[in-house]
Design a protein around this motif. Structure first.
Motif, PDB file in Angstrom:
ATOM      1  N   ASN A  81     117.553  54.909  54.875  1.00  0.00           N
ATOM      2  CA  ASN A  81     117.579  56.029  53.925  1.00  0.00           C
ATOM      3  C   ASN A  81     117.094  55.620  52.538  1.00  0.00           C
ATOM      4  O   ASN A  81     117.227  54.466  52.132  1.00  0.00           O
ATOM      5  N   SER A  82     116.555  56.590  51.841  1.00  0.00           N
ATOM      6  CA  SER A  82     116.090  56.349  50.473  1.00  0.00           C
ATOM      7  C   SER A  82     115.864  57.690  49.787  1.00  0.00           C
ATOM      8  O   SER A  82     115.440  58.648  50.433  1.00  0.00           O
ATOM      9  N   THR A  83     116.129  57.743  48.509  1.00  0.00           N
ATOM     10  CA  THR A  83     115.738  58.915  47.716  1.00  0.00           C
ATOM     11  C   THR A  83     114.647  58.518  46.739  1.00  0.00           C
ATOM     12  O   THR A  83     113.503  58.961  46.826  1.00  0.00           O
ATOM     13  N   ARG A  84     115.010  57.615  45.778  1.00  0.00           N
ATOM     14  CA  ARG A  84     114.056  57.362  44.689  1.00  0.00           C
ATOM     15  C   ARG A  84     112.845  56.532  45.113  1.00  0.00           C
ATOM     16  O   ARG A  84     111.727  56.821  44.672  1.00  0.00           O
ATOM     17  N   THR A  85     113.035  55.535  45.955  1.00  0.00           N
ATOM     18  CA  THR A  85     111.875  54.692  46.321  1.00  0.00           C
ATOM     19  C   THR A  85     110.877  55.516  47.130  1.00  0.00           C
ATOM     20  O   THR A  85     109.675  55.515  46.848  1.00  0.00           O
ATOM     21  N   ARG A  86     111.400  56.250  48.102  1.00  0.00           N
ATOM     22  CA  ARG A  86     110.491  57.009  48.965  1.00  0.00           C
ATOM     23  C   ARG A  86     109.744  58.087  48.170  1.00  0.00           C
ATOM     24  O   ARG A  86     108.526  58.222  48.264  1.00  0.00           O
ATOM     25  N   ARG A 134     110.255  50.540  54.463  1.00  0.00           N
ATOM     26  CA  ARG A 134     111.637  50.091  54.229  1.00  0.00           C
ATOM     27  C   ARG A 134     112.261  49.819  55.583  1.00  0.00           C
ATOM     28  O   ARG A 134     112.110  50.615  56.513  1.00  0.00           O
ATOM     29  N   HIS A 164     113.206  43.530  47.403  1.00  0.00           N
ATOM     30  CA  HIS A 164     112.836  44.896  46.995  1.00  0.00           C
ATOM     31  C   HIS A 164     111.931  44.726  45.764  1.00  0.00           C
ATOM     32  O   HIS A 164     112.327  44.972  44.627  1.00  0.00           O
ATOM     33  N   GLN A 167     111.299  47.398  43.000  1.00  0.00           N
ATOM     34  CA  GLN A 167     112.484  47.669  42.171  1.00  0.00           C
ATOM     35  C   GLN A 167     112.587  46.609  41.064  1.00  0.00           C
ATOM     36  O   GLN A 167     112.841  46.933  39.900  1.00  0.00           O
ATOM     37  N   PRO A 293     119.917  50.075  39.949  1.00  0.00           N
ATOM     38  CA  PRO A 293     118.805  50.531  40.784  1.00  0.00           C
ATOM     39  C   PRO A 293     119.077  51.896  41.416  1.00  0.00           C
ATOM     40  O   PRO A 293     118.160  52.635  41.723  1.00  0.00           O
ATOM     41  N   GLY A 294     120.367  52.212  41.578  1.00  0.00           N
ATOM     42  CA  GLY A 294     120.733  53.452  42.247  1.00  0.00           C
ATOM     43  C   GLY A 294     120.588  53.312  43.745  1.00  0.00           C
ATOM     44  O   GLY A 294     119.859  52.434  44.207  1.00  0.00           O
ATOM     45  N   PRO A 295     121.269  54.110  44.546  1.00  0.00           N
ATOM     46  CA  PRO A 295     122.205  55.125  44.073  1.00  0.00           C
ATOM     47  C   PRO A 295     123.459  54.468  43.477  1.00  0.00           C
ATOM     48  O   PRO A 295     123.739  53.310  43.756  1.00  0.00           O
TER      49      PRO A 295
HETATM   50  N1   CP Z   1     116.875  51.848  44.251  1.00  0.00           N
HETATM   51  C1   CP Z   1     116.625  52.290  45.495  1.00  0.00           C
HETATM   52  O1   CP Z   1     116.047  51.589  46.313  1.00  0.00           O
HETATM   53  O2   CP Z   1     117.060  53.568  45.712  1.00  0.00           O
HETATM   54  P1   CP Z   1     116.795  54.375  47.063  1.00  0.00           P
HETATM   55  O3   CP Z   1     117.600  53.719  48.153  1.00  0.00           O
HETATM   56  O4   CP Z   1     117.261  55.776  46.776  1.00  0.00           O
HETATM   57  O5   CP Z   1     115.348  54.312  47.358  1.00  0.00           O
END
Ligand code: CP
Length: 340
Positions: A81-86, A134, A164, A167, A293-295
């Motif tokens: 899963n990913s939000t910002r990287t994807r 990823r 990563h 990041q 880095p989040g989340p």
């Molecule tokens: N920082 C980071 O990799 O966030 P995601 O998992 O939302 O991509």
């Protein structure tokens, strides 16, 4: 002279990309490579800011930056899963004019047993130029790069507990922006707090930040700390000691999904000992900045107040910078690498 993507690019001729066709590991980057990427990211950020403040129109942006990789194809393969990287990779590719394919792994032939290698070969056969991947297993990016016979540029979007790289690049870019008159992080104390052992972000930061002169201090519960002996790295279990005179604090969340068994321990104890909050930041430098880095888990590894404090938190700036760093990486691999 009107600034175009190509003349801005040629003004960087003193910096030369080392020639690596992929970005898989931070350790494969030399300092010139990193500087090359940071300069391109800065250029892209300036262009995007010009749109925001109305200095250039969207059409002008599309006619310059949006033609750099027009017609080329990027495929996003996110096995985790990913939000910002994807999304930032998708946006970055689109800003550069690319076609973007997002493979939904849960509905793909991976579910029928297709291997990583065959998935890569399939994409290469379609003419995909860049694979952004990823994966939970370290080494997966190397595998797909080899399977495609290095015909496709492979970018690691987070792999196992080890790397990563984009990041870490965006973290570095964001920290350097805080003191624009200082080109390096020399003399800066950067405290990384949390589940360092399972954090691929911490691993990549441990390579890139010392390259720019930073002194790193890792802090967390003993069982979540790696064993590192290095002049640039201090290791602490006491957060109050670690925090003294910090210039930057990076919050690394508990990586529950990567912990093999229930190794984390008591959440309340963790909060009491390691949560980044205003009280804990009192012994840091006056202008300390907080990154993550989040989340983030609000009020767990970082207090809601700190996450929302715009005088302290760089979290949204990191997200913003993620787009331009990824533009720089994609552009560089596609244009600065001489194919044999
Ligand atoms: N920082 C980071 O990799 O966030 P995601 O998992 O939302 O991509």
């Amino acid at each position: 002279m009107k600034t175009t993507a190509s003349n801005a690019h040629s003004s960087q001729n003193s910096l030369v990309w080392s020639g690596n066709p992929h970005l898989i590991n931070s350790k494969d980057l030399n300092k010139n490579d990193v500087l090359y990427l940071l300069r391109r990211a800065k250029f892209f950020k300036e262009q995007l800011l010009k749109i925001e403040c109305g200095k250039i129109g969207r059409n002008e942006f599309t006619e310059s930056v949006g033609t750099i990789l027009a017609g080329r194809v990027a495929a996003n393969l996110f096995y985790e899963n990913s939000t910002r990287t994807r999304l930032s990779f998708e946006l970055a590719s689109k800003h550069l004019g690319m076609h973007v394919l997002n493979l939904d792994i849960s509905k793909s032939s991976v579910q029928k047993g297709e291997s990583l290698e065959d998935t890569g070969k399939t994409l290469a056969a379609m003419g995909v130029n860049v694979i952004v991947q990823r994966h939970s297993i370290s080494g997966s990016c190397e595998k797909i790069a080899e399977a495609t016979n290095h015909r496709v540029h492979v970018i690691n979007a987070g792999e196992g507990t080890t790397e990563h790289p984009t990041q870490a690049l965006l973290d570095l870019f964001t920290m350097l922006e805080v003191n624009p008159d200082e080109p390096e992080l020399t003399g800066k104390k950067i405290v990384i707090v949390g589940d360092i052992l399972h954090s691929r972000v911490a691993s990549s930061n441990l390579i890139l930040l010392p390259m720019f002169g930073a002194h790193i201090c890792l802090v967390g519960p003993q069982h979540l700390l790696p064993k590192i002996a290095n002049n640039n790295v201090e290791i602490h279990t006491n957060m109050d000691k670690a925090m003294v005179d910090a210039d930057f604090v990076i919050s690394v969340r508990p990586q529950f999904e990567r912990q093999k068994e229930d190794t984390f321990g008591c959440v309340e104890e963790y909060i009491n000992s390691y949560q980044i909050n205003h009280e804990r930041l009192k012994s840091a430098k006056k202008n300390v900045k907080v990154c993550a880095p989040g989340p983030i888990n609000r009020d767990m590894e970082i207090s809601n107040d700190v996450a929302n404090d715009i005088s302290l938190s760089l979290i949204e700036r990191q997200v913003q910078n993620g787009v331009v760093i990824r533009m720089a990486v994609i552009e560089t691999l596609c244009t600065a690498v001489k194919r044999k």
